[in-house]
Write an enzyme that holds these catalytic residues in place. Structure first.
Site, PDB file in Angstrom:
ATOM      1  N   HIS A 127       0.904  -1.527  -0.092  1.00 20.75           N
ATOM      2  CA  HIS A 127      -0.154  -0.293   0.335  1.00 20.75           C
ATOM      3  C   HIS A 127       0.934   1.307   0.024  1.00 20.75           C
ATOM      4  O   HIS A 127       2.174   1.186   0.114  1.00 20.75           O
ATOM      5  CB  HIS A 127      -0.657  -0.089   1.378  1.00 20.75           C
ATOM      6  N   ASP A 204       2.944  -4.227   7.373  1.00 22.89           N
ATOM      7  CA  ASP A 204       1.844  -3.877   7.100  1.00 22.89           C
ATOM      8  C   ASP A 204       0.846  -4.818   8.036  1.00 22.89           C
ATOM      9  O   ASP A 204       0.130  -5.592   6.784  1.00 22.89           O
ATOM     10  CB  ASP A 204       1.727  -3.375   6.639  1.00 22.89           C
ATOM     11  N   GLN A 207      -4.664  -5.161   6.616  1.00 24.07           N
ATOM     12  CA  GLN A 207      -5.681  -6.248   6.639  1.00 24.07           C
ATOM     13  C   GLN A 207      -5.376  -7.580   7.359  1.00 24.07           C
ATOM     14  O   GLN A 207      -6.428  -8.571   7.741  1.00 24.07           O
ATOM     15  CB  GLN A 207      -4.909  -6.627   4.877  1.00 24.07           C
ATOM     16  N   LYS A 230     -10.315  -1.021  10.791  1.00 27.12           N
ATOM     17  CA  LYS A 230     -10.688  -2.117   9.657  1.00 27.12           C
ATOM     18  C   LYS A 230     -10.779  -3.408  10.328  1.00 27.12           C
ATOM     19  O   LYS A 230     -11.763  -4.288  10.106  1.00 27.12           O
ATOM     20  CB  LYS A 230      -9.563  -2.365   8.500  1.00 27.12           C
ATOM     21  N   CYS A 375      -4.941   3.030  -3.367  1.00 21.70           N
ATOM     22  CA  CYS A 375      -3.336   3.588  -2.382  1.00 21.70           C
ATOM     23  C   CYS A 375      -2.254   2.321  -2.952  1.00 21.70           C
ATOM     24  O   CYS A 375      -1.340   2.077  -2.586  1.00 21.70           O
ATOM     25  CB  CYS A 375      -4.129   3.497  -1.475  1.00 21.70           C
TER      26      CYS A 375
END
Ligand code: PMP
Length: 417
Positions: A127, A204, A207, A230, A375
Site C-alpha cells: 500500500h 503492515d 489487513q 478495519k 492506494c
C-alpha cells in the site's frame, strides 16, 4: 448452510446497525470492508458513552473523571497487547492508524539505524503507506529502496529474496496481506530469512490483523502496524507494536506533552514506553473503543461462531474464485497456488471498462464496492492497468451477497460493454 449457521450469521448482522440501510431502494450490500469495516453496537455504545460522560483528558489530571477515561484508554492497550500476544503492554503504542505507525518507524528507526548507502527492502504488493514513508526516510538519510517482486498470480517471488537480503539492508517492511491481492503472504519465511541476516522486519498488518490470528511472539516480527477502523473500531486509532529493544533505542517521533520526563530549555528527558511515542492528547475515545472492537473480533473467531464464520468465508472464497473468472472480459488478480491462503477479497479488471463506471452502476443496485488504484499504484503498474474493482467481505457478509455481487456485475457489464 444449516439453520444454526444461518442463525449465527443473522445474529452477527443484527449487531451492525449500518447494514440495515437501503440505498436507491435496495438493501445495502457493503463490500468495502478492506477500506473500513462497520461498527458493532458494543463499539458504538462505548463511543457514545465516553463522548457523553467520560470525556476528560487522559494521564494528566487528579480527578475521578480523568481517571475513568485513563482506565478505559489503558484497558484498550491491555486488550490490544493480549489480542496480538505481545509480551509487554508497554510495547503497544497507540497511533492514529497503520499509516501513522509506519511513518513513526520509518522516521525514527531510520534516524537511529540507517545511513548513506544503506537499503530498505519493501514488498511489491505494498500500500502507498508502506512505500512513501520509506521513500521519505530514504531520501533524508541517503538510503535506497529495494523491492521484493511479486509473481503474475500475486504471490511474493521468494526465490528473489536471498539475493535482496544484502548486508546494506537495515530493515524489511512487508505487507502481511495486500489490500489488492488478498493473499496471506509467507511472512514467517520472510522473517526467518531476514533474521538470519540480522535484519529486523516490520509487518503492515492493516489487513492481516482482520483475517489472521496474529501472534507477534510466535511470528517474532520486530514491528506490527494496524488500524482500528478495519477491525470494527473507530477511525483515527491504530497500533504500533514494537520489540522493546528497538522502541527503547529509537528516538521519539514527535515531541510534546505526555512524552517527557523533565523539560528544561537546555535538555529534555523522555517518558518511558509507551508514552515516549504518544506525544500530545491522544485520540483517547477512539483508542478506548479498540477494546470492544477486539473483543468482538475475538468472538467471531471462537467456538461455534468462529466455525460458522470460517465456513461462510470459505464458501464465499470458493464461489467467487469460480464465478468471477467465468464472466466475459473479467481478469481476477491474486490467486495463490494454495487457495487456503486467499482471504475473501477479490480485485478484478475488465478489459474496456473503467472500474469507477462499474462501481457507480453497482451503487444503484445497493452494492458498495471499491474502484480505482486502491492506494497501490505500483500494483496496478505491475499488471499494466490503471484501476481495479474490489469486493472485500467481512464476517457479516453472506454467500447470498456474493451472488448478488456477481449478478450486479454481469448487469453492469451488459450495460457498459
Ligand atoms: N496498508 C494496507 C495493506 C491497507 O489496506 C491500508 C488501508 N487501506 C493501509 C495500509 C493504511 O491504513 P490507514 O489508512 O488506516 O492508515
Amino acid at each position: 448452510m444449516c439453520a444454526l449457521q444461518k442463525e449465527n450469521l443473522e445474529r452477527i448482522r443484527a449487531d451492525f446497525p449500518a447494514l440495515a440501510q437501503q440505498f436507491w431502494g435496495k438493501q445495502l450490500v457493503y463490500l468495502d470492508n478492506a477500506a473500513t469495516s462497520q461498527k458493532p453496537k458494543s463499539v458504538l455504545e462505548l463511543l457514545n458513552r465516553m463522548n457523553s460522560l467520560t470525556n476528560a483528558n487522559v494521564h494528566r489530571a487528579m480527578y475521578t473523571l480523568s481517571d475513568r477515561a485513563t482506565e478505559l484508554y489503558e484497558a484498550a492497550r491491555t486488550a490490544a497487547a493480549s489480542f496480538i500476544n505481545a509480551s509487554e503492554r508497554e510495547c503497544v503504542i497507540f497511533t492514529s492508524g497503520t499509516t501513522a505507525s509506519i511513518n513513526l518507524v520509518a522516521s525514527s528507526f531510520s534516524r537511529r539505524y540507517i545511513g548513506k548507502g544503506d537499503k530498505i527492502l519493501i514488498t511489491a504488493d505494498s500500500h502507498h503507506s508502506n512505500i512513501v514513508p520509506w521513500q521519505l526516510a530514504a531520501s533524508a538519510c541517503g538510503a535506497e529502496i529495494v523491492v521484493l517482486p511479486i509473481k503474475d498470480n500475486g504471490e511474493w517471488e521468494m526465490e528473489a529474496l536471498p539475493a535482496l537480503l544484502s548486508k546494506e539492508v537495515k530493515i524489511v517492511a512487508a505487507t502481511h496481506i495486500s489490500n489488492v491481492l488478498g493473499i496471506v503472504n509467507p511472512v514467517e519465511k520472510l522473517i526467518e530469512a531476514a533474521h538470519s541476516c540480522n535484519i529486523p522486519v516490520l509487518l503492515d498488518g492493516a489487513q492481516g490483523i482482520v483475517h489472521q490470528k496474529v501472534d507477534v511472539k510466535a511470528l517474532d516480527c520486530d514491528f506490527y502496524a494496524f488500524s482500528a477502523h478495519k477491525i470494527y473500531g473507530e477511525t483515527g486509532s491504530g497500533v504500533l507494536y514494537g520489540k522493546r529493544k528497538w522502541l527503547e533505542e529509537m528516538p521519539p517521533y514527535m515531541g510534546g506533552g505526555d512524552m517527557v520526563g523533565t523539560v528544561t530549555f537546555q535538555k529534555t528527558t523522555y517518558a518511558p514506553l509507551p508514552l515516549k511515542f504518544e506525544a500530545g492528547t491522544p485520540n483517547f475515545i477512539a483508542n478506548a473503543a479498540l477494546a470492544p472492537a477486539l473483543e468482538y473480533a475475538s468472538l467471531l473467531r471462537k467456538g461455534e461462531m468462529g466455525r460458522d464464520v470460517a465456513e461462510s468465508e470459505r464458501a464465499i472464497v470458493e464461489y467467487l474464485l469460480e464465478a468471477l473468472p467465468k464472466i466475459n472480459g473479467v481478469r481476477l488478480y491474486g490467486i495463490p497456488a494454495d487457495i487456503s491462503r486467499k482471504i475473501p477479497l477479490f480485485s478484478i479488471n475488465v478489459q474496456g471498462c473503467n472500474s469507477g463506471d462499474i462501481a457507480q452502476i453497482l451503487d444503484k443496485l445497493g452494492i458498495a464496492a471499491r474502484s480505482g488504484m486502491m492506494c497501490a499504484e505500483p500494483v496496478m503498474s505491475r499488471y499494466g492497468i490503471t484501476g481495479m474493482l474490489r469486493a472485500s467481505f467481512a464476517p457479516y457478509n453472506t454467500l447470498q451477497e456474493a451472488e448478488l455481487y456477481v449478478e450486479g456485475l454481469k448487469r453492469a457489464l451488459a450495460m457498459l460493454l
